[in-house]
Design an enzyme around this catalytic site. Structure first.
Site, short mmCIF file in Angstrom:
data_model
loop_
_atom_site.label_atom_id
_atom_site.label_comp_id
_atom_site.label_asym_id
_atom_site.label_seq_id
_atom_site.Cartn_x
_atom_site.Cartn_y
_atom_site.Cartn_z
N ARG A 298 8.68 -33.28 10.71
CA ARG A 298 7.54 -33.05 11.62
C ARG A 298 6.81 -31.74 11.28
O ARG A 298 5.63 -31.59 11.58
CB ARG A 298 8.01 -33.02 13.08
CG ARG A 298 8.86 -31.83 13.46
CD ARG A 298 9.42 -31.96 14.87
NE ARG A 298 10.09 -30.77 15.34
CZ ARG A 298 11.33 -30.39 14.97
NH1 ARG A 298 12.02 -31.13 14.11
NH2 ARG A 298 11.87 -29.30 15.46
N HIS A 299 7.53 -30.82 10.63
CA HIS A 299 6.90 -29.54 10.29
C HIS A 299 5.89 -29.70 9.16
O HIS A 299 4.92 -28.94 9.09
CB HIS A 299 7.97 -28.51 9.92
CG HIS A 299 8.94 -28.29 11.03
ND1 HIS A 299 8.57 -27.77 12.25
CD2 HIS A 299 10.26 -28.58 11.13
CE1 HIS A 299 9.62 -27.72 13.05
NE2 HIS A 299 10.66 -28.21 12.39
N HIS B 113 10.37 -23.84 9.60
CA HIS B 113 9.29 -24.52 10.31
C HIS B 113 7.91 -24.31 9.68
O HIS B 113 7.06 -25.20 9.77
CB HIS B 113 9.23 -24.05 11.77
CG HIS B 113 10.38 -24.51 12.59
ND1 HIS B 113 10.40 -24.43 13.97
CD2 HIS B 113 11.58 -25.07 12.24
CE1 HIS B 113 11.55 -24.91 14.43
NE2 HIS B 113 12.29 -25.30 13.40
N GLY C 200 -1.24 -5.77 8.61
CA GLY C 200 -2.50 -5.76 7.84
C GLY C 200 -2.41 -6.65 6.62
O GLY C 200 -3.31 -7.47 6.36
N ASP D 36 0.86 -1.18 0.00
CA ASP D 36 0.00 0.00 0.00
C ASP D 36 0.90 1.24 0.00
O ASP D 36 2.13 1.14 -0.17
CB ASP D 36 -1.00 -0.04 1.17
CG ASP D 36 -0.35 0.16 2.53
OD1 ASP D 36 0.90 0.27 2.60
OD2 ASP D 36 -1.08 0.19 3.53
N HIS D 37 0.30 2.40 0.21
CA HIS D 37 1.07 3.66 0.20
C HIS D 37 2.14 3.68 1.30
O HIS D 37 3.22 4.23 1.11
CB HIS D 37 0.12 4.85 0.36
CG HIS D 37 -0.77 4.72 1.56
ND1 HIS D 37 -1.82 3.83 1.60
CD2 HIS D 37 -0.74 5.34 2.77
CE1 HIS D 37 -2.42 3.92 2.78
NE2 HIS D 37 -1.79 4.82 3.50
N CYS E 107 3.27 -3.10 4.12
CA CYS E 107 2.32 -2.04 4.52
C CYS E 107 2.98 -1.29 5.67
O CYS E 107 4.18 -1.46 5.91
CB CYS E 107 0.94 -2.60 4.87
SG CYS E 107 0.86 -3.61 6.36
N GLY E 108 2.24 -0.46 6.37
CA GLY E 108 2.85 0.33 7.43
C GLY E 108 3.52 -0.54 8.48
O GLY E 108 4.67 -0.35 8.85
N THR E 109 2.76 -1.52 8.97
CA THR E 109 3.28 -2.39 10.02
C THR E 109 3.73 -3.76 9.51
O THR E 109 4.46 -4.47 10.21
CB THR E 109 2.17 -2.67 11.05
OG1 THR E 109 1.05 -3.25 10.35
CG2 THR E 109 1.73 -1.41 11.77
N GLY E 110 3.24 -4.16 8.36
CA GLY E 110 3.43 -5.54 7.88
C GLY E 110 2.33 -6.46 8.40
O GLY E 110 2.23 -7.61 7.97
#
Ligand code: RB5
Length: 147
Positions: free
Chosen positions: A132-133, A98, A70, A8-9, A65-68
């Site tokens: 196992r993962h 993992h 969203g 995004d912006h 995005c701003g925080t990662g």
């Protein structure tokens, strides 16, 4: 490897950092924008990148995005997407070893460029461990069948 990218912006400038790195590493890119700093809605870009990975048109995706957070929430709604928002080299590595994460979500506002490049490099180069993962990944996939 082909990598779909989008932001995004708030991730506009950092996506350029990401695409420059991918290009310099010789990785094929499909860039879904956004292509200007005008305000847009991050789920639209998570959808474009996530669907490209879901449909096999890209091997992996990177979203900013701003925080990662969203874009990570939105991308994880798409079947087959395992989006991760690591904050350190070790969590980037573990998200591949993992969780077999196939979409990397980054913050354009709260991570330094140097760390973003470190996370990206580790995430691109680290293989899934399987074993196992894989059983746990299969259980995640079964959650996608819920009504
Ligand atoms: C946009 O202002 C911001 O909300 C968005 O980039 C993202 O951080 C949301 O999770």
């Amino acid at each position: 490897m082909k990598v779909a990218i989008g932001s995004d912006h708030a991730g506009f400038d950092m996506r350029k950092v990401v695409s420059n790195y991918l290009a310099s590493a010789g990785i094929q890119i499909e860039d879904f924008g956004t292509f200007s700093p005008d305000s847009v809605d991050y789920p639209d870009y998570a959808e474009k990148v996530g669907v490209a990975v879901h449909e096999g048109r890209a091997d992996r995706g990177v979203l900013v995005c701003g925080t990662g957070i969203g874009v990570c929430i939105a991308a994880n709604k798409i079947n087959g997407i395992r989006a991760a928002a690591p904050w350190s080299p070790e969590t980037a590595r573990l998200s591949r070893q993992h969780n077999d994460s196939n979409v990397l979500c980054l913050s354009g506002r709260h991570l330094e460029k140097g760390l973003v490049l470190e996370l990206l490099k580790i995430w691109l180069e680290t293989p899934f461990e399987g074993g196992r993962h894989q059983r746990r990944i299969d259980k995640i996939a079964s959650l996608e069948q819920m009504d």
